[in-house]
Structure formats: C-alpha cells, structure tokens
Design an enzyme around this catalytic site. Sequence first.
Site, PDB file in Angstrom:
ATOM      1  N   ARG A  53       0.853  -1.192   0.000  1.00  0.00           N
ATOM      2  CA  ARG A  53       0.000   0.000   0.000  1.00  0.00           C
ATOM      3  C   ARG A  53       0.889   1.241   0.000  1.00  0.00           C
ATOM      4  O   ARG A  53       1.977   1.240   0.615  1.00  0.00           O
ATOM      5  CB  ARG A  53      -0.906   0.023   1.240  1.00  0.00           C
ATOM      6  CG  ARG A  53      -2.086  -0.945   1.153  1.00  0.00           C
ATOM      7  CD  ARG A  53      -3.075  -0.557   0.066  1.00  0.00           C
ATOM      8  NE  ARG A  53      -4.220  -1.446  -0.017  1.00  0.00           N
ATOM      9  CZ  ARG A  53      -4.364  -2.401  -0.939  1.00  0.00           C
ATOM     10  NH1 ARG A  53      -3.419  -2.606  -1.843  1.00  0.00           N
ATOM     11  NH2 ARG A  53      -5.461  -3.124  -0.981  1.00  0.00           N
ATOM     12  N   HIS A 103      -1.036   0.426  -9.827  1.00  0.00           N
ATOM     13  CA  HIS A 103      -1.709  -0.517  -8.914  1.00  0.00           C
ATOM     14  C   HIS A 103      -2.297  -1.700  -9.706  1.00  0.00           C
ATOM     15  O   HIS A 103      -3.507  -1.957  -9.677  1.00  0.00           O
ATOM     16  CB  HIS A 103      -2.821   0.186  -8.118  1.00  0.00           C
ATOM     17  CG  HIS A 103      -3.209  -0.573  -6.876  1.00  0.00           C
ATOM     18  ND1 HIS A 103      -3.561   0.034  -5.706  1.00  0.00           N
ATOM     19  CD2 HIS A 103      -3.296  -1.912  -6.642  1.00  0.00           C
ATOM     20  CE1 HIS A 103      -3.863  -0.884  -4.799  1.00  0.00           C
ATOM     21  NE2 HIS A 103      -3.695  -2.087  -5.348  1.00  0.00           N
TER      22      HIS A 103
HETATM   23  P1  NAP Z   1      -1.689 -11.224   4.735  1.00  0.00           P
HETATM   24  O1  NAP Z   1      -2.006 -12.583   4.226  1.00  0.00           O
HETATM   25  O2  NAP Z   1      -2.587 -10.598   5.739  1.00  0.00           O
HETATM   26  O3  NAP Z   1      -0.206 -11.320   5.349  1.00  0.00           O
HETATM   27  C1  NAP Z   1       0.366 -10.283   6.048  1.00  0.00           C
HETATM   28  C2  NAP Z   1       1.783 -10.662   6.483  1.00  0.00           C
HETATM   29  O4  NAP Z   1       2.389  -9.512   7.087  1.00  0.00           O
HETATM   30  C3  NAP Z   1       1.806 -11.776   7.514  1.00  0.00           C
HETATM   31  O5  NAP Z   1       2.919 -12.600   7.305  1.00  0.00           O
HETATM   32  C4  NAP Z   1       1.965 -11.011   8.835  1.00  0.00           C
HETATM   33  O6  NAP Z   1       2.637 -11.727   9.862  1.00  0.00           O
HETATM   34  C5  NAP Z   1       2.853  -9.870   8.398  1.00  0.00           C
HETATM   35  N1  NAP Z   1       2.702  -8.715   9.298  1.00  0.00           N
HETATM   36  C6  NAP Z   1       1.586  -8.031   9.614  1.00  0.00           C
HETATM   37  N2  NAP Z   1       1.865  -7.046  10.486  1.00  0.00           N
HETATM   38  C7  NAP Z   1       3.193  -7.133  10.739  1.00  0.00           C
HETATM   39  C8  NAP Z   1       4.071  -6.418  11.581  1.00  0.00           C
HETATM   40  N3  NAP Z   1       3.665  -5.393  12.355  1.00  0.00           N
HETATM   41  N4  NAP Z   1       5.365  -6.792  11.602  1.00  0.00           N
HETATM   42  C9  NAP Z   1       5.803  -7.829  10.849  1.00  0.00           C
HETATM   43  N5  NAP Z   1       5.010  -8.559  10.031  1.00  0.00           N
HETATM   44  C10 NAP Z   1       3.724  -8.205   9.981  1.00  0.00           C
HETATM   45  O7  NAP Z   1      -1.529 -10.170   3.556  1.00  0.00           O
HETATM   46  P2  NAP Z   1      -1.543 -10.486   1.975  1.00  0.00           P
HETATM   47  O8  NAP Z   1      -2.860 -10.969   1.563  1.00  0.00           O
HETATM   48  O9  NAP Z   1      -0.345 -11.308   1.659  1.00  0.00           O
HETATM   49  O10 NAP Z   1      -1.366  -9.006   1.359  1.00  0.00           O
HETATM   50  C11 NAP Z   1      -0.145  -8.307   1.495  1.00  0.00           C
HETATM   51  C12 NAP Z   1      -0.275  -6.871   0.976  1.00  0.00           C
HETATM   52  O11 NAP Z   1      -0.485  -6.867  -0.436  1.00  0.00           O
HETATM   53  C13 NAP Z   1      -1.409  -6.051   1.563  1.00  0.00           C
HETATM   54  O12 NAP Z   1      -0.931  -4.766   1.911  1.00  0.00           O
HETATM   55  C14 NAP Z   1      -2.380  -5.899   0.411  1.00  0.00           C
HETATM   56  O13 NAP Z   1      -3.122  -4.717   0.556  1.00  0.00           O
HETATM   57  C15 NAP Z   1      -1.421  -5.849  -0.747  1.00  0.00           C
HETATM   58  N6  NAP Z   1      -1.972  -6.149  -2.087  1.00  0.00           N
HETATM   59  C16 NAP Z   1      -1.537  -5.401  -3.143  1.00  0.00           C
HETATM   60  C17 NAP Z   1      -1.978  -5.703  -4.414  1.00  0.00           C
HETATM   61  C18 NAP Z   1      -1.500  -4.942  -5.615  1.00  0.00           C
HETATM   62  O14 NAP Z   1      -2.016  -5.131  -6.701  1.00  0.00           O
HETATM   63  N7  NAP Z   1      -0.489  -4.108  -5.477  1.00  0.00           N
HETATM   64  C19 NAP Z   1      -2.867  -6.772  -4.615  1.00  0.00           C
HETATM   65  C20 NAP Z   1      -3.289  -7.500  -3.513  1.00  0.00           C
HETATM   66  C21 NAP Z   1      -2.820  -7.187  -2.232  1.00  0.00           C
HETATM   67  P3  NAP Z   1       1.997 -13.060  10.504  1.00  0.00           P
HETATM   68  O15 NAP Z   1       2.129 -14.118   9.418  1.00  0.00           O
HETATM   69  O16 NAP Z   1       2.830 -13.358  11.661  1.00  0.00           O
HETATM   70  O17 NAP Z   1       0.572 -12.736  10.822  1.00  0.00           O
HETATM   71  C1  GLV Z   2      -5.355  -5.028  -4.262  1.00  0.00           C
HETATM   72  O1  GLV Z   2      -4.701  -4.081  -4.000  1.00  0.00           O
HETATM   73  C2  GLV Z   2      -5.898  -5.925  -3.301  1.00  0.00           C
HETATM   74  O2  GLV Z   2      -5.920  -5.587  -2.109  1.00  0.00           O
HETATM   75  O3  GLV Z   2      -6.343  -7.040  -3.690  1.00  0.00           O
END
Ligand code: NAP
Ligand code: GLV
Length: 308
Positions: free
Chosen positions: A223, A271
């Site tokens: 983000r 994005h």
């Molecule tokens: P997720 O499954 O919720 O995983 C989050 C990870 O971050 C987990 O490993 C968590 O640790 C770790 N984490 C959270 N808070 C932390 C902290 N304070 N210190 C250290 N580690 C921490 O998230 P996701 O689904 O993989 O998504 C990741 C990101 O991608 C999000 O920001 C989402 O908005 C973004 N995104 C972007 C796009 C794009 O097109 N650019 C698309 C989709 C998603 P634990 O495993 O210990 O809980």
């Molecule tokens: C895109 O940014 C998503 O959160 O899936």
Amino acid sequence: MSLLLVAKNRDMSSLGEAIRATDPNIDVDIWPGVRNRERIQFAVSWRHPDGIFESYPNLKAISSLGAGVDHLFADQTIPEKIRFSRVVIPSLAEQMADYVLTAVLNMFRDTGTYIDQQRAGQWKKHPPLRKDEVTIGVMGLGELGRESASRLAMNGFMVNGWSRSKKELNGIRTFSGDEIDQFLQSSNILVCLLPLTEETEGILDLELFKKLRRPAYLVNVARGKHLTEEDLIYALDTDLITHAVLDVFEQEPLPDSHPFWGRKKITITPHTASITDPREAAELIVENYKRVLSGIDLLYEVDRNRGY
Ligand code: NAP
Ligand code: GLV
C-alpha cells in the site's frame, strides 16, 4: 435476502454476473441501485464511499473485493460488530509472484538502463547483479508474501522473509518481529508485502533504508501509505537506494504533478500487480454469503483487533 456490491471507481457488473452464474438464486444489488436496504446482510466492497453502510440495518459482514482490507478499517463509521473478510484466491498470489519476480529480474539485468540506451542508440555493457551476492528481503509472509518469496527462491535467488510470527519456509531465511534489523541488514532488494495497519504505516522510511545492505533497492506492492514518499526521494538522490519499483501510492491515481513521475530511478505501475478475477472471486463470495446467512465462520475472516 440479497448481496450488495459496492465500489466508488470500479464497475462491479462482471462480478455481479459471475455471482449470478455461480448461484442463480442469489439476489445481487449493485450500489447505488439498491432495491431494499433491509434485505442486505452481506456486502462486497472495493473502496466504498465512507459512511454508506450506516443505512443497512441488517448488515452482518463486509468482504473486501481484494486481499487488502485497509479501506474497510479506514471507514470509522462501520460498527465494531460487523465482521470483515477478504478475497484470497490463487490467481492473486500467482500474479503478485509474477510481478515481484519480474521487478527483481529487471533490477538484476538493468532492463531500464538498456531501454534508455536503445533509445539513445548507445552500446554499453553493465555488469549484472550476482545471485550469490544480492539477497531479496520480503516483508510480510502472508498469502502473497509467501508465494512471492517461494517463487524467488525457486528461481535461484537468496531470499529473506520477515513476519510478525516466526515461519518455517523452504529455501527462505526467516525473521520475525524484533529481528527486523538483522533482516534488513542482510537484505538488498526489499519487497513490501505487509498489510497496512497502525504498526506498518510509514514503515518504509529513511531510518529503514539506511539499514539495508548496499546496493539497496525497493519494491512496494503493498500500500502507498507504507512508504514515506519524501524519504524515498532523499534516499534515491543520495544513492542510499539505487532504484525503486512502485505499484501503489499514497494518492491513486498518482497526481500529474507528483515528483515520482519524472524520476529515472523510479519505475511506476498503476496498482496493477495483482487484480482480483471476478469469476474466481465469485465462488468465495457466494460461499461467504451463505455462511453469513447461516451464522457460521467466514472464510478468510479478518481479525478486527489485529487490523489484518
Ligand atoms: P496477509 O495474508 O494478511 O499477510 C500479512 C503478512 O504480514 C503476515 O505474514 C503477517 O505476519 C505480516 N505482518 C503483519 N503485520 C506485521 C508487523 N507489524 N510486523 C511484521 N510482520 C507483519 O496479507 P496479503 O494478503 O499477503 O497481502 C499483502 C499486501 O499486499 C497487503 O498490503 C495488500 O493490501 C497488498 N496487495 C496489493 C496488491 C496490488 O495489486 N499491489 C494486490 C493485492 C494485495 P503473521 O504471518 O505473523 O501474521
Ligand atoms: C489489491 O490491492 C488488493 O488488495 O487485492
């Protein structure tokens, strides 16, 4: 009962069709064309206008249309009792891993410089980065971070991963919580895949950039608010960071006057790293809709206390 789809700047009609194709018995309303607000128990949102959910008296849960849920937490008017879930489907992680691998390969092979040189008619070689000297550090080992880190490792890169709780992942050196400094000091290319929470907002700042191993690079695909934008400009100008690949920004679309646009050391994508496929998402949404109606646990429910 009916299911509500809401987005400010996204056409939800293909998702509506995919949901109806998955289960023709489901009534779907697409905001703002809502027939009866009292019938709505479950909503799917992609950046809804803040405050709208206050007028749905029987709403029980809201799913983000994507993996990120920061837009749900940002709307302070949503009552605490409303449950949050998110769409996590295989193609999201797959697309993200493709994007991250591409960004890393482009850094290793200096693709941007060769594109510029071609335009200038210039024949000049640059030594590529070496896989045995440069380590990629993935911040966040969740649904997308794990897949991206594993894909890098499968392609022969040295990979570090950092998360809140300790993880065991094949081919990846993992760090957790307060081991962040060790993680940063042994990482060159930092890939941010953290959720946006109170703890992670602004985490990509000058102090953090200084801790990275040189040469240092940044890939932010999580983000825009993870990054302190002025600190990145300073870090690029002082060669603390060699190049940054950014897919997300504090303000999207990135304003025309934004200083990032003109910078050679920044690669910008709008994005687009990973986009939810409506047909694939429909099945999960229908399943969660039925779970809401039957009062059972949601798939990919978000922990409202933890913030992700
Ligand atoms: P997720 O499954 O919720 O995983 C989050 C990870 O971050 C987990 O490993 C968590 O640790 C770790 N984490 C959270 N808070 C932390 C902290 N304070 N210190 C250290 N580690 C921490 O998230 P996701 O689904 O993989 O998504 C990741 C990101 O991608 C999000 O920001 C989402 O908005 C973004 N995104 C972007 C796009 C794009 O097109 N650019 C698309 C989709 C998603 P634990 O495993 O210990 O809980
Ligand atoms: C895109 O940014 C998503 O959160 O899936």
